[in-house]
Motif scaffolding. Structure first.
Motif, PDB file in Angstrom:
ATOM      1  N   HIS A 195       0.833  -1.203   0.000  1.00 25.88           N
ATOM      2  CA  HIS A 195       0.000   0.000   0.000  1.00 25.88           C
ATOM      3  C   HIS A 195       0.875   1.264   0.000  1.00 25.88           C
ATOM      4  O   HIS A 195       0.696   2.157  -0.830  1.00 25.88           O
ATOM      5  N   LEU A 201       2.849   1.686  -3.242  1.00 25.53           N
ATOM      6  CA  LEU A 201       2.021   2.229  -4.323  1.00 25.53           C
ATOM      7  C   LEU A 201       2.007   3.751  -4.274  1.00 25.53           C
ATOM      8  O   LEU A 201       2.182   4.418  -5.303  1.00 25.53           O
ATOM      9  N   ASP A 232      -6.117  -2.411  -4.636  1.00 27.91           N
ATOM     10  CA  ASP A 232      -5.028  -2.613  -3.685  1.00 27.91           C
ATOM     11  C   ASP A 232      -5.495  -3.523  -2.549  1.00 27.91           C
ATOM     12  O   ASP A 232      -6.567  -3.306  -1.971  1.00 27.91           O
TER      13      ASP A 232
END
Length: 205
Positions: free
Chosen positions: A42, A45, A64
């Motif tokens: 996470h 990203l 995600d």
């Protein structure tokens, strides 16, 4: 601890400031996600997409694993649609609540149906689509979205195709989406109040 350490010891670039901005914008909680690999993915990203395309980031965050866990996307099925992410996608992530007119409660329900069928494997920290859990009927949206109908689909590609249609529909609200995100960036970097001069000289351009 790793994330805080990176912020403290960062090179002097905009990347970590924007990473924190996106983490605040697409808010999640460690105690709910409760998986270190998903949380690392996470944060990565945000870090790799910090200065990239907003629409692409919204698509990536929709699938995600941490976000699917946090807003119950992995529980969203054709027999039990879960509206959490469909609501936050419009209210917090792209359009905001200030538009008049705005998306409706039925738009939230329709978005939830579009997003049915996604699941996560926390053993491999991956997302996949299960066609049998997807709502294959067409989804009708309100006049705010021009009465758009997202065609229901079946098969392995249905989730991706309908997600792309949903995001295209939302991002076609160009004024609303751009005003919303630019105001958030302005408040993050400049000042919490947007006066008439700020609106005219910074936000609108």
């Amino acid at each position: 601890s790793w994330g805080i350490g990176v912020m403290i010891n960062q090179d002097r670039s905009i990347r970590e400031k924007m990473t924190l901005f996106w983490h605040n914008h697409f808010a999640t909680e460690t105690t709910v996600v409760s998986d270190p690999q998903a949380l690392y993915k996470h944060h990565t990203l945000f870090r790799t997409s910090a200065l990239g395309n907003f629409k692409t980031l919204v698509r990536d965050i929709t699938l995600d694993p941490a976000m699917l866990k946090y807003l119950n996307g992995y529980l969203n099925t054709n027999t039990a649609p879960d509206e959490n992410y469909g609501r936050e996608l419009q209210e917090l992530f792209t359009l905001g609540k200030a538009n008049s007119p705005n998306y409706t409660e039925d738009d939230v329900k329709a978005a939830a149906r579009v997003l049915t069928g996604w699941k996560i494997d926390l053993t491999t920290t991956t997302t996949s689509f299960e066609p049998t859990r997807h709502d294959t009927a067409s989804k009708q949206f309100s006049s705010f979205f021009g009465g758009t109908v997202i065609a229901g689909r079946s098969g392995a590609a249905a989730g991706d195709l309908e997600l792309d249609d949903l995001l295209t529909m939302i991002f076609n609200k160009k004024a609303e989406v751009s005003q919303y995100i630019v105001k958030k960036i302005y408040r993050w970097f400049c000042y919490y109040t947007i006066d008439a001069a700020s609106q005219a000289n910074v936000i609108d351009p």
